[in-house]
Design a protein around this motif. Structure first.
Motif, PDB file in Angstrom:
ATOM      1  N   GLY A 164      30.842  36.810  43.863  1.00  0.00           N
ATOM      2  CA  GLY A 164      31.720  36.652  42.712  1.00  0.00           C
ATOM      3  C   GLY A 164      33.176  36.834  43.111  1.00  0.00           C
ATOM      4  O   GLY A 164      34.064  36.098  42.665  1.00  0.00           O
ATOM      5  N   ARG A 165      33.431  37.821  43.959  1.00  0.00           N
ATOM      6  CA  ARG A 165      34.794  38.046  44.440  1.00  0.00           C
ATOM      7  C   ARG A 165      35.267  36.873  45.299  1.00  0.00           C
ATOM      8  O   ARG A 165      36.414  36.428  45.187  1.00  0.00           O
ATOM      9  CB  ARG A 165      34.848  39.336  45.258  1.00  0.00           C
ATOM     10  CG  ARG A 165      34.554  40.588  44.431  1.00  0.00           C
ATOM     11  CD  ARG A 165      34.558  41.825  45.311  1.00  0.00           C
ATOM     12  NE  ARG A 165      34.176  43.023  44.555  1.00  0.00           N
ATOM     13  CZ  ARG A 165      34.039  44.217  45.086  1.00  0.00           C
ATOM     14  NH1 ARG A 165      34.274  44.374  46.382  1.00  0.00           N
ATOM     15  NH2 ARG A 165      33.690  45.242  44.339  1.00  0.00           N
ATOM     16  N   ALA A 166      34.361  36.382  46.143  1.00  0.00           N
ATOM     17  CA  ALA A 166      34.721  35.246  46.986  1.00  0.00           C
ATOM     18  C   ALA A 166      34.973  34.007  46.129  1.00  0.00           C
ATOM     19  O   ALA A 166      35.904  33.238  46.378  1.00  0.00           O
ATOM     20  CB  ALA A 166      33.615  34.975  48.006  1.00  0.00           C
ATOM     21  N   GLY A 167      34.136  33.812  45.102  1.00  0.00           N
ATOM     22  CA  GLY A 167      34.324  32.674  44.208  1.00  0.00           C
ATOM     23  C   GLY A 167      35.629  32.762  43.448  1.00  0.00           C
ATOM     24  O   GLY A 167      36.327  31.761  43.252  1.00  0.00           O
ATOM     25  N   ASP A 168      35.978  33.971  43.025  1.00  0.00           N
ATOM     26  CA  ASP A 168      37.242  34.169  42.309  1.00  0.00           C
ATOM     27  C   ASP A 168      38.428  33.847  43.216  1.00  0.00           C
ATOM     28  O   ASP A 168      39.390  33.197  42.795  1.00  0.00           O
ATOM     29  CB  ASP A 168      37.327  35.615  41.826  1.00  0.00           C
ATOM     30  CG  ASP A 168      38.649  35.915  41.138  1.00  0.00           C
ATOM     31  OD1 ASP A 168      38.895  35.357  40.051  1.00  0.00           O
ATOM     32  OD2 ASP A 168      39.441  36.698  41.683  1.00  0.00           O
ATOM     33  N   HIS A 169      38.338  34.294  44.465  1.00  0.00           N
ATOM     34  CA  HIS A 169      39.408  34.001  45.425  1.00  0.00           C
ATOM     35  C   HIS A 169      39.534  32.497  45.633  1.00  0.00           C
ATOM     36  O   HIS A 169      40.645  31.943  45.646  1.00  0.00           O
ATOM     37  CB  HIS A 169      39.096  34.706  46.752  1.00  0.00           C
ATOM     38  CG  HIS A 169      40.251  34.705  47.710  1.00  0.00           C
ATOM     39  ND1 HIS A 169      40.248  35.469  48.859  1.00  0.00           N
ATOM     40  CD2 HIS A 169      41.422  34.045  47.714  1.00  0.00           C
ATOM     41  CE1 HIS A 169      41.375  35.264  49.521  1.00  0.00           C
ATOM     42  NE2 HIS A 169      42.102  34.399  48.839  1.00  0.00           N
ATOM     43  N   LEU A 170      38.393  31.826  45.779  1.00  0.00           N
ATOM     44  CA  LEU A 170      38.390  30.380  45.984  1.00  0.00           C
ATOM     45  C   LEU A 170      38.935  29.662  44.755  1.00  0.00           C
ATOM     46  O   LEU A 170      39.722  28.714  44.869  1.00  0.00           O
ATOM     47  CB  LEU A 170      36.970  29.903  46.285  1.00  0.00           C
ATOM     48  CG  LEU A 170      36.799  28.471  46.802  1.00  0.00           C
ATOM     49  CD1 LEU A 170      37.456  28.318  48.161  1.00  0.00           C
ATOM     50  CD2 LEU A 170      35.325  28.112  46.888  1.00  0.00           C
TER      51      LEU A 170
END
Length: 331
Positions: A150-156
């Motif tokens: 989720g954090r990686a998706g938010d960053h992306l």
């Protein structure tokens, strides 16, 4: 080993159905993108169970069911379709389907259908000596991965200004030689580019693979407002940027929850415009079994699917399971 054939013209739908299969069900999964491919696979003995879409090019689901009947092919068929007309239900039942499930399928609904039709009872003993993950530990791995991705998706999403679809991560303890099976839903003709990055922490080590299909590169260029031809160097830069975001942020999220820290090695390009089997052969791993966490990122409105696969050594699991067990005690 019992075999399941998933037939749908949508890559996303095939992956979604595969992820809904019972995780403790030891099966060989095969894929077809239309009825013609499915019939060919059934003739080769692939697909004691066929999970079949209706609306497809070349040969649709109704024609596929007719071919199965006329050629006497031995398979059980469960139709999974967005066509919910009563007439569609009646037609597929008349053509021999044992059940009809409305899209999008859920893991619970698929499990109920498989159970009620005695389709899980055909499972033979596994031929591979593996130790299945404890269900509670598996849930923990999935939950910490959910948070990390989720954090990686938010960053992306913030970097690219797009909406990122986050799937349920697929967690399995597998033989390294089964990596091809894990990635078998990537079309055999599809060319991909991939980056590998090693990581190590106290008692934990592994490899992260970031895989982007060549068919996604055009839309990635559009998102980044890159005009003109996208040469290999630009494609490589796109891949490295995506890998850096996804691998770094995901590992950071997992490390924080496990209360460890990871040192990451230099990213290595495994290949560009290669067949997936060539990519995996290039990245030869030095251990026998691995905890594999598979995450598929999709971007809404674009034909972009990026695979992130985290591979932890079997020895690492002792440390990780210990930490997860203590997390469970807190609940």
């Amino acid at each position: 080993m019992y075999s399941v054939l998933i037939c749908d013209d949508s890559l996303v739908a095939r992956k979604q159905v595969a992820k809904c299969l019972p995780q403790d069900w030891e099966v060989a999964i095969h894929f077809a993108k239309d009825g013609q491919e499915a019939v060919g696979a059934l003739k080769e003995g692939k697909g004691q169970l066929l999970l079949l879409d209706l609306n497809m090019p070349v040969m649709d689901g109704y024609q596929t069911l007719q071919a199965i009947q006329s050629e006497g092919l031995n398979t059980k068929v469960v139709v999974i379709s967005g066509d919910v007309q009563p007439e569609a239900h009646d037609r597929v039942k008349a053509l021999g389907a044992v059940a009809f499930i409305r899209k999008p399928v859920s893991a619970a609904e698929l499990h109920d259908v498989l159970t009620s039709n005695n389709l899980l009872e055909a499972e033979p003993e596994s031929e591979i000596d593996t130790t299945p993950l404890d269900p509670d530990i598996r849930d923990c791995y999935q939950e910490i991965t959910n948070i990390a991705m989720g954090r990686a998706g938010d960053h992306l999403a913030r970097t690219l200004n797009v909406f990122v679809h986050l799937p349920i991560p697929n967690v399995n303890l597998i033989e390294v030689t089964e990596l091809h099976m894990l990635l078998s839903d990537i079309e055999t003709h599809e060319r991909v580019s991939a980056v590998c990055q090693g990581f190590v922490g106290p008692g934990v080590q592994g490899e992260a693979l970031c895989i982007l299909s060549d068919s996604s590169l055009g839309d990635v260029a559009k998102i980044l407002n890159i005009s003109g031809d996208v040469d290999d160097q630009k494609q490589l830069e796109l891949l490295m940027d995506a890998a850096s975001i996804l691998i770094g942020t995901c590992l950071s999220g997992i490390a924080e929850q496990l209360d460890v820290s990871f040192a990451q090695g230099q990213p290595v390009v495994l290949g560009q415009h290669r067949n997936i089997s060539d990519i995996i052969n290039t990245g030869k791993l030095k251990w026998r079994r691995t905890l594999a966490i598979e995450i598929s990122y999709g971007l809404e409105g674009y034909n972009v699917v990026c695979e992130l696969i985290l591979l932890f050594t079997e020895a690492s699991m002792e440390v990780m399971n210990y930490k997860l067990a203590h997390l469970l005690e807190d609940f």
